[in-house]
Enzyme design. Structure first.
Site, PDB file in Angstrom:
ATOM      1  N   HIS A   5       0.821  -1.198   0.000  1.00  0.00           N
ATOM      2  CA  HIS A   5       0.000   0.000   0.000  1.00  0.00           C
ATOM      3  C   HIS A   5       0.859   1.254   0.000  1.00  0.00           C
ATOM      4  O   HIS A   5       2.056   1.192   0.241  1.00  0.00           O
ATOM      5  CB  HIS A   5      -0.961   0.027   1.205  1.00  0.00           C
ATOM      6  CG  HIS A   5      -0.274   0.152   2.525  1.00  0.00           C
ATOM      7  ND1 HIS A   5       0.049  -0.935   3.302  1.00  0.00           N
ATOM      8  CD2 HIS A   5       0.151   1.238   3.215  1.00  0.00           C
ATOM      9  CE1 HIS A   5       0.637  -0.529   4.408  1.00  0.00           C
ATOM     10  NE2 HIS A   5       0.719   0.792   4.374  1.00  0.00           N
ATOM     11  N   GLU A  62      -3.603   3.796   1.921  1.00  0.00           N
ATOM     12  CA  GLU A  62      -3.899   3.966   3.343  1.00  0.00           C
ATOM     13  C   GLU A  62      -4.014   5.451   3.638  1.00  0.00           C
ATOM     14  O   GLU A  62      -3.057   6.199   3.453  1.00  0.00           O
ATOM     15  CB  GLU A  62      -2.771   3.362   4.193  1.00  0.00           C
ATOM     16  CG  GLU A  62      -2.888   3.663   5.670  1.00  0.00           C
ATOM     17  CD  GLU A  62      -1.620   3.306   6.436  1.00  0.00           C
ATOM     18  OE1 GLU A  62      -1.347   3.968   7.446  1.00  0.00           O
ATOM     19  OE2 GLU A  62      -0.891   2.378   6.014  1.00  0.00           O
ATOM     20  N   HIS A  80       3.037  11.071  -6.867  1.00  0.00           N
ATOM     21  CA  HIS A  80       1.617  10.955  -7.175  1.00  0.00           C
ATOM     22  C   HIS A  80       1.151   9.514  -7.075  1.00  0.00           C
ATOM     23  O   HIS A  80       1.954   8.594  -7.102  1.00  0.00           O
ATOM     24  CB  HIS A  80       1.312  11.522  -8.578  1.00  0.00           C
ATOM     25  CG  HIS A  80       1.945  10.765  -9.697  1.00  0.00           C
ATOM     26  ND1 HIS A  80       3.147  11.122 -10.248  1.00  0.00           N
ATOM     27  CD2 HIS A  80       1.547   9.653 -10.372  1.00  0.00           C
ATOM     28  CE1 HIS A  80       3.466  10.278 -11.213  1.00  0.00           C
ATOM     29  NE2 HIS A  80       2.510   9.364 -11.306  1.00  0.00           N
ATOM     30  N   GLU A 123      -2.700  10.892 -10.749  1.00  0.00           N
ATOM     31  CA  GLU A 123      -2.630  10.735 -12.202  1.00  0.00           C
ATOM     32  C   GLU A 123      -3.702   9.747 -12.635  1.00  0.00           C
ATOM     33  O   GLU A 123      -3.838   8.669 -12.062  1.00  0.00           O
ATOM     34  CB  GLU A 123      -1.250  10.208 -12.609  1.00  0.00           C
ATOM     35  CG  GLU A 123      -1.109  10.000 -14.103  1.00  0.00           C
ATOM     36  CD  GLU A 123       0.257   9.440 -14.487  1.00  0.00           C
ATOM     37  OE1 GLU A 123       0.610   9.543 -15.663  1.00  0.00           O
ATOM     38  OE2 GLU A 123       0.961   8.892 -13.607  1.00  0.00           O
TER      39      GLU A 123
END
Length: 146
Positions: A5, A62, A80, A123
């Site tokens: 994550h 998260e 990003h 993005e």
């Protein structure tokens, strides 16, 4: 090695959940409240990744919400998050209708950038081939930094 994550700190959990879930389309997988540490963790996944996220705890984003106010700077330094989307024009319209500025419009039918309420750059990439250029996106200028 396995990707699990990405954690981003958020200052307003409700605004962030509105952005990531209601507008961007992610789904909440789990939530942890930690009274002693005074924070909340919310794990999110794309609809396509939800079964895997529930089974394997990845891939997810998260959101970390610290209960005591903090000021976070340098969101652009993070880089990003990137998501492949089914229809970049439809999603950008939904985001724009929800009050989100399209920082880099999908002029090419392929790529766009937006910002979360905490200034995290997101993005968006069109799934498969680029869509044919279409207005208002084709002539829309960049807004702010992306």
């Amino acid at each position: 090695m396995e990707y699990l994550h990405t954690m981003v700190r958020v200052t307003d959990l409700d605004a962030s959940l509105h952005f990531y879930c209601d507008l961007l389309g992610l789904q909440e997988i789990s939530r942890q409240e930690n009274e002693k540490g005074r924070f909340t963790l919310v794990f999110l996944a794309t609809p396509n990744d939800t079964p895997r996220a529930k089974a394997e705890k990845s891939p997810m984003v998260e959101l970390t919400y610290n209960w005591d106010p903090e000021t976070y700077t340098g969101g652009r330094n993070f880089g990003h998050l990137a998501y492949r989307v089914d229809d970049i024009y439809a999603l950008c319209q939904k985001l724009q209708d929800g009050g989100v500025t399209i920082n880099r419009p999908p002029r090419d039918g392929h790529m766009a950038f937006v910002r979360s309420p905490d200034d995290i750059s997101i993005e968006l990439l069109q799934k498969g081939d680029s869509l044919a250029p279409q207005e208002p996106w084709a002539s829309m200028p960049n807004t702010g930094s992306w």
